[in-house]
Motif scaffolding. Structure first.
Motif, PDB file in Angstrom:
ATOM      1  N   THR A 297     -53.432  42.993 -84.661  1.00 14.74           N
ATOM      2  CA  THR A 297     -54.311  43.318 -85.866  1.00 14.74           C
ATOM      3  C   THR A 297     -54.427  42.041 -86.607  1.00 14.74           C
ATOM      4  OG1 THR A 297     -53.591  45.806 -85.376  1.00 14.74           O
ATOM      5  CG2 THR A 297     -54.800  45.022 -87.468  1.00 14.74           C
ATOM      6  N   PRO A 298     -55.555  41.503 -86.585  1.00 13.91           N
ATOM      7  CA  PRO A 298     -55.677  40.143 -87.148  1.00 13.91           C
ATOM      8  C   PRO A 298     -55.604  40.357 -88.805  1.00 13.91           C
ATOM      9  CG  PRO A 298     -57.409  40.489 -85.851  1.00 13.91           C
ATOM     10  CD  PRO A 298     -56.971  41.636 -85.915  1.00 13.91           C
ATOM     11  N   GLY A 299     -54.773  39.166 -89.347  1.00 14.92           N
ATOM     12  CA  GLY A 299     -54.608  39.200 -90.866  1.00 14.92           C
ATOM     13  C   GLY A 299     -55.129  37.748 -91.273  1.00 14.92           C
ATOM     14  N   SER A 300     -54.163  37.128 -91.912  1.00 16.13           N
ATOM     15  CA  SER A 300     -54.493  35.888 -92.392  1.00 16.13           C
ATOM     16  C   SER A 300     -53.610  34.874 -91.584  1.00 16.13           C
ATOM     17  CB  SER A 300     -54.345  35.669 -94.127  1.00 16.13           C
ATOM     18  OG  SER A 300     -54.662  34.314 -94.579  1.00 16.13           O
ATOM     19  N   ASP A 301     -53.394  33.629 -92.243  1.00 11.74           N
ATOM     20  CA  ASP A 301     -52.464  32.818 -91.689  1.00 11.74           C
ATOM     21  C   ASP A 301     -51.794  31.820 -92.708  1.00 11.74           C
ATOM     22  OD1 ASP A 301     -54.171  30.744 -92.320  1.00 11.74           O
ATOM     23  OD2 ASP A 301     -55.076  30.453 -90.341  1.00 11.74           O
ATOM     24  N   VAL A 302     -50.616  31.212 -92.345  1.00  9.87           N
ATOM     25  CA  VAL A 302     -49.889  30.786 -93.413  1.00  9.87           C
ATOM     26  C   VAL A 302     -50.382  29.618 -94.219  1.00  9.87           C
ATOM     27  CG1 VAL A 302     -47.729  29.324 -93.697  1.00  9.87           C
ATOM     28  CG2 VAL A 302     -47.505  31.091 -92.156  1.00  9.87           C
ATOM     29  N   PRO A 303     -51.279  28.657 -93.619  1.00 13.45           N
ATOM     30  CA  PRO A 303     -52.005  27.742 -94.421  1.00 13.45           C
ATOM     31  C   PRO A 303     -53.027  28.465 -95.551  1.00 13.45           C
ATOM     32  CG  PRO A 303     -51.892  26.988 -92.289  1.00 13.45           C
ATOM     33  CD  PRO A 303     -51.258  28.463 -92.252  1.00 13.45           C
ATOM     34  N   SER A 304     -53.698  29.273 -94.883  1.00 18.48           N
ATOM     35  CA  SER A 304     -54.563  30.189 -96.013  1.00 18.48           C
ATOM     36  C   SER A 304     -53.792  30.832 -96.888  1.00 18.48           C
ATOM     37  CB  SER A 304     -55.329  31.090 -95.109  1.00 18.48           C
ATOM     38  OG  SER A 304     -56.266  30.525 -94.264  1.00 18.48           O
ATOM     39  N   VAL A 305     -52.749  31.449 -96.800  1.00 18.46           N
ATOM     40  CA  VAL A 305     -51.671  31.948 -97.836  1.00 18.46           C
ATOM     41  C   VAL A 305     -51.403  30.892 -98.945  1.00 18.46           C
ATOM     42  CG1 VAL A 305     -49.594  33.158 -98.293  1.00 18.46           C
ATOM     43  CG2 VAL A 305     -51.055  34.004 -96.250  1.00 18.46           C
TER      44      VAL A 305
ATOM     45  N   GLY B 257     -49.800  29.956-109.367  1.00 21.80           N
ATOM     46  CA  GLY B 257     -49.203  28.713-110.136  1.00 21.80           C
ATOM     47  C   GLY B 257     -48.348  27.957-109.547  1.00 21.80           C
ATOM     48  N   LEU B 258     -47.798  28.586-108.288  1.00 14.51           N
ATOM     49  CA  LEU B 258     -46.539  27.766-107.688  1.00 14.51           C
ATOM     50  C   LEU B 258     -47.092  26.637-107.117  1.00 14.51           C
ATOM     51  CD1 LEU B 258     -43.755  28.205-106.252  1.00 14.51           C
ATOM     52  CD2 LEU B 258     -44.943  29.336-104.428  1.00 14.51           C
ATOM     53  N   GLY B 259     -48.173  26.302-106.768  1.00 15.60           N
ATOM     54  CA  GLY B 259     -48.599  25.120-106.502  1.00 15.60           C
ATOM     55  C   GLY B 259     -48.139  24.529-105.177  1.00 15.60           C
ATOM     56  N   ILE B 260     -47.587  25.074-104.190  1.00 14.78           N
ATOM     57  CA  ILE B 260     -47.242  24.666-103.078  1.00 14.78           C
ATOM     58  C   ILE B 260     -48.269  24.791-101.963  1.00 14.78           C
ATOM     59  CG2 ILE B 260     -45.670  24.653-101.139  1.00 14.78           C
ATOM     60  CD1 ILE B 260     -43.507  25.734-103.187  1.00 14.78           C
ATOM     61  N   ARG B 261     -48.755  23.583-101.453  1.00 15.63           N
ATOM     62  CA  ARG B 261     -50.183  23.663-100.558  1.00 15.63           C
ATOM     63  C   ARG B 261     -49.516  23.368 -99.304  1.00 15.63           C
ATOM     64  NH1 ARG B 261     -52.368  27.287-103.854  1.00 15.63           N
ATOM     65  NH2 ARG B 261     -53.187  26.404-105.749  1.00 15.63           N
ATOM     66  N   SER B 262     -50.415  23.743 -98.206  1.00 17.16           N
ATOM     67  CA  SER B 262     -50.282  23.187 -96.787  1.00 17.16           C
ATOM     68  C   SER B 262     -50.062  21.736 -96.601  1.00 17.16           C
ATOM     69  CB  SER B 262     -51.413  23.406 -95.899  1.00 17.16           C
ATOM     70  OG  SER B 262     -52.672  23.232 -96.236  1.00 17.16           O
TER      71      SER B 262
ATOM     72  N   LYS C 199     -40.543  46.585 -98.940  1.00 19.53           N
ATOM     73  CA  LYS C 199     -39.288  46.880 -99.451  1.00 19.53           C
ATOM     74  C   LYS C 199     -38.802  45.485-100.014  1.00 19.53           C
ATOM     75  CE  LYS C 199     -39.574  51.219 -98.173  1.00 19.53           C
ATOM     76  NZ  LYS C 199     -39.714  52.189 -99.258  1.00 19.53           N
ATOM     77  N   ILE C 200     -39.180  44.609 -99.469  1.00 19.55           N
ATOM     78  CA  ILE C 200     -38.769  43.015 -99.987  1.00 19.55           C
ATOM     79  C   ILE C 200     -39.927  42.356-100.831  1.00 19.55           C
ATOM     80  CG2 ILE C 200     -37.100  43.123 -98.151  1.00 19.55           C
ATOM     81  CD1 ILE C 200     -38.960  41.061 -96.725  1.00 19.55           C
ATOM     82  N   PRO C 201     -39.219  41.344-101.826  1.00 20.82           N
ATOM     83  CA  PRO C 201     -40.165  40.642-102.463  1.00 20.82           C
ATOM     84  C   PRO C 201     -40.812  39.725-101.504  1.00 20.82           C
ATOM     85  CG  PRO C 201     -38.034  39.965-102.820  1.00 20.82           C
ATOM     86  CD  PRO C 201     -37.973  41.195-102.102  1.00 20.82           C
ATOM     87  N   LEU C 202     -42.098  39.445-101.526  1.00 26.92           N
ATOM     88  CA  LEU C 202     -43.029  38.460-100.777  1.00 26.92           C
ATOM     89  C   LEU C 202     -43.488  37.388-101.602  1.00 26.92           C
ATOM     90  CD1 LEU C 202     -44.777  41.358 -98.528  1.00 26.92           C
ATOM     91  CD2 LEU C 202     -42.707  39.849 -97.890  1.00 26.92           C
ATOM     92  N   PHE C 203     -43.903  36.135-100.803  1.00 23.03           N
ATOM     93  CA  PHE C 203     -44.547  35.165-101.399  1.00 23.03           C
ATOM     94  C   PHE C 203     -45.723  35.673-102.307  1.00 23.03           C
ATOM     95  CE2 PHE C 203     -47.859  32.192-101.500  1.00 23.03           C
ATOM     96  CZ  PHE C 203     -47.375  31.070-101.749  1.00 23.03           C
ATOM     97  N   PRO C 204     -45.702  35.079-103.497  1.00 24.61           N
ATOM     98  CA  PRO C 204     -45.075  33.785-104.070  1.00 24.61           C
ATOM     99  C   PRO C 204     -43.681  33.965-104.596  1.00 24.61           C
ATOM    100  CG  PRO C 204     -46.679  34.536-105.553  1.00 24.61           C
ATOM    101  CD  PRO C 204     -46.754  35.435-104.285  1.00 24.61           C
ATOM    102  N   GLU C 205     -42.970  35.265-104.578  1.00 32.52           N
ATOM    103  CA  GLU C 205     -41.846  35.633-105.400  1.00 32.52           C
ATOM    104  C   GLU C 205     -40.715  34.982-104.031  1.00 32.52           C
ATOM    105  OE1 GLU C 205     -40.939  39.442-106.887  1.00 32.52           O
ATOM    106  OE2 GLU C 205     -43.165  39.949-106.423  1.00 32.52           O
TER     107      GLU C 205
END
Length: 376
Positions: free
Chosen positions: A96-104, A111-116, A323-329
């Motif tokens: 079931t397609p979603g996104s990918d890590v570089p796109s996230v 404001g985290l500012g961490i890019r691929s 149930k767990i904090p996800l990016f960007p947290e």
């Protein structure tokens, strides 16, 4: 019904070296789901449990201004994997397609500012399609880190090798570094490599499922040392880890407070499925070619799983989603927020027939008619 719930055995000391250094860990869920067929990954079967559509957790590990990614999940255009892999996907699973890590990373507006472009290395836990993603989405300055033997087992890839399982483009134009565990460092019973050289992040040798399979351990706090264990595909369901002789199955009364099934006493169902000090499952030989090593790897993880200061996250644990904090947290504060104690037995809902969880699974199945449906 099992009457004796057992007395927990004290877990062995893990022997993790002291360090004042930590990393920030962010769990990335790209929204992609992968159907897991129980017969391929664990045994014995449980009536009514026909599999699940599981997430694929990836991890952004930040050491000051150094950033690495542990696993990339599935590329969005999985049809562009090597033809041999496309055939395997089509024959065995549903994506079931979603996104990918570089796109996230590149689409983050927090404001985290961490890019691929800021990722110094991508670490593959192993070279299976649901973990390798598309490394070509990262710049040539991003190294690729793999486990022992993976380089020789992977390249040349497709199209140079018609039977290749990864792509030539995964390695082209970038440094591919193969991890060595020859220094003799141990974390628990795992052979380990200190990635940043300061005790903040370790790569662990975790054989059984694939050539050069890696797990990882991140130090998330230092004053009271806490850790996050990234289990990748050392196992595919928490029922392979729990119960254990360190974490016996809770009482029926306690389980009834956790489970959501229609039974008046769903805890009794679980008491009939396993001994109180043995996991519900063991790994299935088909997807764990070195079965003895895989079983030993699981036992090693159980020792970390029993430690109060270590949170074990395997790649496909559906019970932890939402149930767990996800990016960007970050997940660094997991102990203070009681993530581990409050989620430890939630996976048991998978085994209760007609529970709300399974109703949700059927809804996902039906929604796939208009999406990407594969022959299983």
């Amino acid at each position: 019904m099992v009457a004796n719930l057992g007395t927990p055995k004290s877990p062995p000391a893990l022997g993790i070296p002291d360090s004042a250094y930590t990393v920030d860990v962010r769990v990335i869920d790209t929204g992609t789901l992968l159907h897991l067929n129980p017969s391929l990954f664990w045994q014995p079967p449980i009536d009514g449990f026909t599999g699940l559509h599981a997430p694929i957790y990836c991890f952004l590990v930040s050491h000051g201004n150094q950033h690495v990614i542990f696993d990339l999940g599935v590329r969005t255009d999985w049809e562009n994997y090597a033809p041999k892999i496309v055939s395997i996907i089509t024959a065995t699973t549903t994506v079931t397609p979603g996104s990918d890590v570089p796109s996230v990373l590149d689409g983050d507006t927090s404001g985290l500012g961490i890019r691929s472009a800021d990722i110094g290395a991508v670490i593959w836990s192993h070279n299976h399609f649901d973990h390798v993603g598309d490394v070509s989405r990262f710049p040539p300055t991003t190294d690729l880190i793999v486990g022992p033997g993976v380089r020789g087992a992977s390249w040349p890839g497709w199209p140079t090798n018609p039977d290749g399982t990864v792509l030539d483009s995964d390695a082209e134009g970038r440094v591919v570094r193969e991890v060595s565990f020859e220094a003799g460092l141990k974390i628990g019973r795992f052979d380990a490599m200190d990635f940043f050289g300061d005790g903040s992040f370790y790569l662990l040798d975790a054989p059984g499922h694939a050539v050069g399979h890696l797990c990882a351990l991140a130090r998330t706090t230092a004053d009271e040392p806490t850790f996050v264990f990234m289990g990748a595909d050392a196992c595919h369901h928490p029922g392979l880890l729990r119960p254990s002789n360190y974490l016996p199955l809770p009482s029926t009364t306690s389980l009834n407070g956790i489970l959501t099934g229609p039974s008046q006493c769903p805890g009794e169902i679980l008491q009939q499925l396993t001994r109180p000090d043995e996991p519900f499952f063991t790994v299935a030989p088909r997807m764990f070619p070195d079965h003895d090593a895989a079983m030993d790897t699981v036992r090693k993880i159980q020792e970390l799983d029993a430690a109060d200061n270590c949170l074990v996250l395997i790649a496909h644990d559906l019970s932890l989603r939402d149930k767990i904090p996800l990016f960007p947290e970050t997940i660094n504060g997991w102990k203070g927020s009681r993530v581990k104690t409050e989620t430890r037995w939630l996976f048991c809902n998978d085994f209760i027939p007609a529970s709300g969880h399974h109703e949700n699974e059927r809804g996902i199945e039906e929604s796939l008619v208009s999406q990407t449906t594969l022959e299983c």
